[in-house]
Design an enzyme around this catalytic site. Structure first.
Site, PDB file in Angstrom:
ATOM      1  N   ALA A  63       0.868  -1.176   0.000  1.00 37.23           N
ATOM      2  CA  ALA A  63       0.000   0.000   0.000  1.00 37.23           C
ATOM      3  C   ALA A  63       0.907   1.229   0.000  1.00 37.23           C
ATOM      4  O   ALA A  63       2.098   1.135   0.334  1.00 37.23           O
ATOM      5  CB  ALA A  63      -0.873  -0.014   1.244  1.00 37.23           C
ATOM      6  N   GLY A 102       0.480  -5.188   0.613  1.00 38.18           N
ATOM      7  CA  GLY A 102      -0.686  -5.166  -0.279  1.00 38.18           C
ATOM      8  C   GLY A 102      -0.366  -5.737  -1.641  1.00 38.18           C
ATOM      9  O   GLY A 102      -1.247  -6.209  -2.355  1.00 38.18           O
ATOM     10  N   GLU A 105      -0.763  -9.391  -1.172  1.00 35.02           N
ATOM     11  CA  GLU A 105      -2.210  -9.615  -0.954  1.00 35.02           C
ATOM     12  C   GLU A 105      -2.964  -9.507  -2.273  1.00 35.02           C
ATOM     13  O   GLU A 105      -3.897 -10.259  -2.521  1.00 35.02           O
ATOM     14  CB  GLU A 105      -2.741  -8.600   0.053  1.00 35.02           C
ATOM     15  CG  GLU A 105      -2.232  -8.867   1.468  1.00 35.02           C
ATOM     16  CD  GLU A 105      -2.675  -7.800   2.449  1.00 35.02           C
ATOM     17  OE1 GLU A 105      -2.353  -6.615   2.222  1.00 35.02           O
ATOM     18  OE2 GLU A 105      -3.353  -8.144   3.422  1.00 35.02           O
ATOM     19  N   GLU A 125       3.994  -5.871   7.113  1.00 37.95           N
ATOM     20  CA  GLU A 125       3.176  -4.870   7.806  1.00 37.95           C
ATOM     21  C   GLU A 125       3.542  -4.712   9.281  1.00 37.95           C
ATOM     22  O   GLU A 125       3.501  -3.622   9.831  1.00 37.95           O
ATOM     23  CB  GLU A 125       1.696  -5.205   7.667  1.00 37.95           C
ATOM     24  CG  GLU A 125       1.110  -4.926   6.285  1.00 37.95           C
ATOM     25  CD  GLU A 125       1.315  -6.070   5.315  1.00 37.95           C
ATOM     26  OE1 GLU A 125       2.154  -6.963   5.580  1.00 37.95           O
ATOM     27  OE2 GLU A 125       0.637  -6.083   4.280  1.00 37.95           O
TER      28      GLU A 125
HETATM   29  N1  T1G Z   1       4.706   3.308  -0.049  1.00 41.45           N
HETATM   30  C1  T1G Z   1       5.199   4.502  -0.446  1.00 41.45           C
HETATM   31  N2  T1G Z   1       6.506   4.715  -0.776  1.00 41.45           N
HETATM   32  C2  T1G Z   1       7.324   3.652  -0.681  1.00 41.45           C
HETATM   33  C3  T1G Z   1       6.878   2.369  -0.268  1.00 41.45           C
HETATM   34  C4  T1G Z   1       5.499   2.224   0.042  1.00 41.45           C
HETATM   35  N3  T1G Z   1       4.988   1.048   0.404  1.00 41.45           N
HETATM   36  N4  T1G Z   1       7.961   1.528  -0.276  1.00 41.45           N
HETATM   37  C5  T1G Z   1       9.011   2.259  -0.685  1.00 41.45           C
HETATM   38  N5  T1G Z   1       8.648   3.519  -0.915  1.00 41.45           N
HETATM   39  C6  T1G Z   1       9.503   4.600  -1.415  1.00 41.45           C
HETATM   40  C7  T1G Z   1      10.577   4.984  -0.409  1.00 41.45           C
HETATM   41  O1  T1G Z   1      10.060   5.914   0.518  1.00 41.45           O
HETATM   42  C8  T1G Z   1      11.625   5.577  -1.326  1.00 41.45           C
HETATM   43  O2  T1G Z   1      11.141   6.861  -1.707  1.00 41.45           O
HETATM   44  C9  T1G Z   1      11.532   4.711  -2.584  1.00 41.45           C
HETATM   45  O3  T1G Z   1      10.220   4.107  -2.537  1.00 41.45           O
HETATM   46  C10 T1G Z   1      12.589   3.621  -2.615  1.00 41.45           C
HETATM   47  O4  T1G Z   1      12.497   2.923  -1.372  1.00 41.45           O
HETATM   48  C11 T1G Z   1      -2.746  -3.214   2.851  1.00 41.45           C
HETATM   49  C12 T1G Z   1      -1.305  -1.747   4.546  1.00 41.45           C
HETATM   50  C13 T1G Z   1      10.306  -1.984  -1.465  1.00 41.45           C
HETATM   51  C14 T1G Z   1      12.130  -3.249  -0.299  1.00 41.45           C
HETATM   52  O5  T1G Z   1       6.325  -2.270   4.016  1.00 41.45           O
HETATM   53  O6  T1G Z   1      10.576  -2.333   2.191  1.00 41.45           O
HETATM   54  O7  T1G Z   1       0.840  -2.866   2.195  1.00 41.45           O
HETATM   55  O8  T1G Z   1      13.004   8.201  -0.712  1.00 41.45           O
HETATM   56  O9  T1G Z   1      14.819   3.482  -0.595  1.00 41.45           O
HETATM   57  O10 T1G Z   1      16.058   0.079  -0.525  1.00 41.45           O
HETATM   58  O11 T1G Z   1      -1.774  -4.941   4.054  1.00 41.45           O
HETATM   59  O12 T1G Z   1      11.200   0.324   0.036  1.00 41.45           O
HETATM   60  O13 T1G Z   1      13.062   7.527  -3.144  1.00 41.45           O
HETATM   61  O14 T1G Z   1      11.384   9.230  -2.329  1.00 41.45           O
HETATM   62  O15 T1G Z   1      13.442   1.668   0.529  1.00 41.45           O
HETATM   63  O16 T1G Z   1      15.337  -0.592  -2.905  1.00 41.45           O
HETATM   64  C15 T1G Z   1       3.841  -2.843   3.056  1.00 41.45           C
HETATM   65  C16 T1G Z   1       8.156  -0.956   2.313  1.00 41.45           C
HETATM   66  C17 T1G Z   1       3.149  -1.519   3.149  1.00 41.45           C
HETATM   67  C18 T1G Z   1       7.393  -2.208   1.908  1.00 41.45           C
HETATM   68  C19 T1G Z   1      12.653  -1.228  -1.682  1.00 41.45           C
HETATM   69  N6  T1G Z   1       5.045  -2.707   2.258  1.00 41.45           N
HETATM   70  N7  T1G Z   1       9.237  -0.702   1.371  1.00 41.45           N
HETATM   71  O17 T1G Z   1      13.827  -0.972  -0.936  1.00 41.45           O
HETATM   72  O18 T1G Z   1      14.350   1.353  -1.823  1.00 41.45           O
HETATM   73  S1  T1G Z   1       1.746  -1.615   4.209  1.00 41.45           S
HETATM   74  C20 T1G Z   1       6.217  -2.389   2.833  1.00 41.45           C
HETATM   75  C21 T1G Z   1      10.399  -1.406   1.434  1.00 41.45           C
HETATM   76  C22 T1G Z   1       0.649  -2.536   3.326  1.00 41.45           C
HETATM   77  C23 T1G Z   1      -1.448  -3.830   3.258  1.00 41.45           C
HETATM   78  C24 T1G Z   1      -0.576  -2.922   4.073  1.00 41.45           C
HETATM   79  C25 T1G Z   1      11.468  -0.975   0.486  1.00 41.45           C
HETATM   80  C26 T1G Z   1      11.621  -1.883  -0.745  1.00 41.45           C
HETATM   81  P1  T1G Z   1      12.210   8.038  -1.994  1.00 41.45           P
HETATM   82  P2  T1G Z   1      13.832   2.393  -0.695  1.00 41.45           P
HETATM   83  P3  T1G Z   1      14.995  -0.063  -1.555  1.00 41.45           P
END
Ligand code: T1G
Length: 659
Positions: A63, A102, A105, A125
């Site tokens: 998400a 998400g 999912e 999450e």
């Molecule tokens: N939402 C918005 N921005 C995101 C994002 C996300 N989920 N994930 C990464 N970014 C942005 C980050 O801020 C950065 O931005 C750029 O992408 C590169 O990230 C419904 C509610 C995917 C493994 O927890 O683990 O889904 O600084 O530097 O080292 O059940 O990002 O460039 O402007 O980390 O290559 C669940 C979180 C969400 C994944 C990539 N998903 N992200 O790592 O790059 S909750 C997560 C990561 C959810 C559902 C629930 C990592 C990555 P900027 P980065 P990276």
């Protein structure tokens, strides 16, 4: 179709493509575009199957976290996934990169799932203080089994494609470069064979004694491990509903639990630190110079820190040379590095091939003259200003003009060190934390003379080393150790007021710190701080300043290494126990200093200790030693075992209204 989601057809197959850089997060536009395209494919009579694929570096990575905390925008993800789940035509999710949260999912709401062999999946999450909120706690147990689902969901860990295939989450892994072509082949074969796949939501998990036993076992484990973090246990409650309730009801309960987590202080804190770590890695606007690439490194000093730093470079395939003063010490250093790699292989953290490759990248010399072509030299020698100045003077004579010269000093004046070099603009601090090959934090310390190019190069290198890198200014203790010194000082004052080391440590561990402050001093050596304080050019005019620690150092009680410090250590087992003589020694000195003795409640101890950190943090910001409060949170969460689910000392202080 909209700007981030498009649809195309090829024969009887529709291809829905998401293009929402940087990680194809499920923003409102993606959710509405996806819904629209699926409905379009369903209404097209020529279409018999649908492929969902993403452009760029990864399949949907979750998400859109940047939307959290704001009023939710329709279409809500669970509703979109219900449409995918009920779709009359089979949808095939084609994944690459990291299909997370998400994103996974969404794939679980599809009928089939294929992935590149390099892909990873996960439901992280809980690392954001949440639980999967779009069916993950209901679908994953049904397709992967209860134990695997509990493992993935309560840990948030990423899983390689091969393991995901074994779990039953994936139907196929492809090594084909062209994922779309592989997905098209899969779709044609599926259509030819006839789609008989049941929806995951239509399957049931037995409410069997075996499943109940698995749930009970996990509950015991999680209660022990959680140490105050709530979301893993909330996730467990939702997963229990996958056994206890029909799918629709379980989904409803999951949504309620998810929304409760979303509003929690822990989730706010964890989302704060997620973005804070990424913001810290960004260069300030004033640093516009492009970073250079580092193709070779050298470490001056093969002691504990030097060995760990050398391994950081070998771990990312950069040749590194350890420099020592004589062959015996050099041999000891290289043997120690090899021993550590061997231990990592035995532990399964690396394989034998990685061990060999990494060790081959580590060489040694006793001559600075051998560094003539080295891109980066990091000095990790004895913490003495004259020793360091002499080394930098020699490096200035032997290294190439564009080599960056860094020092790993943890508190000495880097400008004083840099003054030994003809061009101080190429000198900065790279402050690693021990053990350097494990600790995530790296402070890049700039002086007023440090060039923008050197700074941008080191900030980029820090990310490549897998570190959480923070740019700070020069000054006694920079930012990290200076704040830690304020925390330590408050703890020492509390000991003078009659609180025992064990009570102080327990209070801070109960608050969520990984270790208590007295135990940390005993582990690192009470003499380290004592010697640093002796070298401090401007010690505070306060007779209570670190008095208990100085008293112990003066008596030769240096902590674990001397068998006695704030605790007594069993010479055979190393087991720590309270030392009443030490407690009395401290109290005697407190009486001499006229410090009133009192028994502090645990809450007061905790608040005083954390507030001391935040107060020093504000002073550091006011002096321009750090750029923003969130950088200081990144330092504490990654360098001192501050609980992530509290967001860091500055976030916590803001939430408490202290700042
Ligand atoms: N939402 C918005 N921005 C995101 C994002 C996300 N989920 N994930 C990464 N970014 C942005 C980050 O801020 C950065 O931005 C750029 O992408 C590169 O990230 C419904 C509610 C995917 C493994 O927890 O683990 O889904 O600084 O530097 O080292 O059940 O990002 O460039 O402007 O980390 O290559 C669940 C979180 C969400 C994944 C990539 N998903 N992200 O790592 O790059 S909750 C997560 C990561 C959810 C559902 C629930 C990592 C990555 P900027 P980065 P990276």
């Amino acid at each position: 179709m909209n700007q981030v989601v498009s649809i195309a057809t090829e024969g009887q197959i529709a291809i829905i493509t998401i293009d929402n850089p940087p990680v194809n997060a499920l923003s409102q536009a993606v959710r509405s575009g996806l819904l629209e395209c699926v409905n379009e494919a369903v209404s097209d009579r020529n279409i018999h199957a649908i492929i969902l694929i993403c452009t760029g570096r990864t399949f949907i990575a979750g998400a859109d976290i940047s939307e959290f905390g704001q009023p939710p925008l329709e279409p809500f993800l669970p509703d979109v996934l219900e449409t995918l789940d009920n779709c009359s035509k089979p949808i095939i999710a084609a994944m690459h990169g990291t299909a997370l949260g998400g994103g996974l999912e969404t794939a679980l709401a599809c009928r089939y799932r294929i992935a590149l062999d390099s892909a990873r999946i996960g439901l992280p999450e809980v690392t954001l203080g949440l639980i999967p909120g779009a069916g993950g706690t209901q679908r994953l147990p049904r397709i992967a089994g209860l134990a695997s689902a509990l493992d993935l969901i309560t840990s948030g860990r990423h899983v390689a494609a091969k393991e995901a295939l074994r779990m039953g989450v994936l139907d196929q892994i492809t090594t084909q470069e062209d994922l779309l072509a592989a997905a098209m082949d899969f779709a044609r074969q599926m259509l030819a064979a006839g789609d008989s796949r049941q929806r995951i939501s239509a399957t049931r998990l037995e409410d069997s004694s075996e499943n109940r036993a698995i749930l009970a076992d996990w509950e015991t484990r999680l209660r022990k491990k959680a140490r105050g973090q709530e979301s893993p246990l909330v996730a467990l409650e939702s997963i229990k509903n996958a056994v206890r309730l029909p799918f629709a009801e379980g989904l409803e309960k999951e949504r309620e639990l998810f929304m409760a987590c979303m509003g929690s202080a822990q989730s706010r804190a964890l989302r704060h630190i997620f973005f804070a770590e990424r913001a810290a890695a960004k260069l300030p606007a004033s640093i516009a110079d492009a970073p250079a690439d580092i193709h070779s490194a050298a470490i001056i000093g093969g002691g504990t820190m030097g060995r760990g730093i050398a391994m950081c470079f070998a771990n990312i395939n950069i040749p590194v040379k350890v420099i020592e003063t004589d062959q015996d010490r050099l041999a000891q250093a290289l043997e120690a590095i090899e021993r550590t790699y061997r231990k990592m292989t035995v532990q399964g953290r690396i394989n034998e091939d990685q061990q060999r490759r990494r060790m081959a990248l580590v060489t040694g010399s006793c001559e600075h003259a051998s560094l003539a072509q080295t891109d980066l030299v990091i000095e990790a020698a004895f913490e003495n200003l004259e020793v360091k100045r002499s080394i930098f003077g020699s490096l200035d004579r032997h290294c190439k003009a564009d080599a960056i010269l860094a020092t790993n000093t943890s508190y000495l004046d880097i400008e004083a060190i840099a003054s030994a070099v003809s061009e101080p603009s190429r000198v900065l601090g790279m402050h690693f934390f021990s053990p350097a090959h494990i600790m995530k934090l790296l402070e890049v310390v700039r002086t007023p003379q440090t060039s923008a190019g050197a700074i941008s190069t080191m900030m980029k290198l820090g990310k490549a080393l897998g570190k959480r890198t923070v740019l700070v200014g020069n000054g006694f203790g920079f930012a990290a150790n200076r704040m830690y010194s304020a925390y330590g000082r408050e703890g020492q004052q509390i000991l003078l007021e009659g609180v025992t080391p064990a009570h102080l440590d327990q209070a801070m561990k109960n608050w969520g710190m990984a270790m208590g402050p007295a135990a940390v001093l005993d582990m690192s050596g009470i003499d380290i701080g004592y010697n640093a304080r002796q070298q401090n050019p401007h010690p505070p005019d306060d007779p209570c300043y670190f008095r208990p620690a100085d008293l112990l150092a003066e008596h030769g009680y240096l902590g674990r290494k001397s068998g006695r410090g704030f605790y007594r250590y069993d010479p055979n087992t190393g087991q720590a126990s309270e030392d009443l003589e030490i407690i009395e020694l401290i109290r005697g000195d407190a009486r001499r200093l006229g410090v009133d003795q009192r028994d502090l409640p645990e809450h007061d101890i905790q608040q005083r200790m954390i507030r001391a950190i935040a107060t020093e943090g504000e002073a550091i910001l006011a002096e321009g030693i750090a750029g923003k409060r969130s950088d200081l949170d990144v330092i504490w969460v990654n360098g001192y075992g501050f609980p992530r689910w509290r967001g860091g000392p500055m976030h916590y202080a803001t939430e408490m209204g202290w700042l």
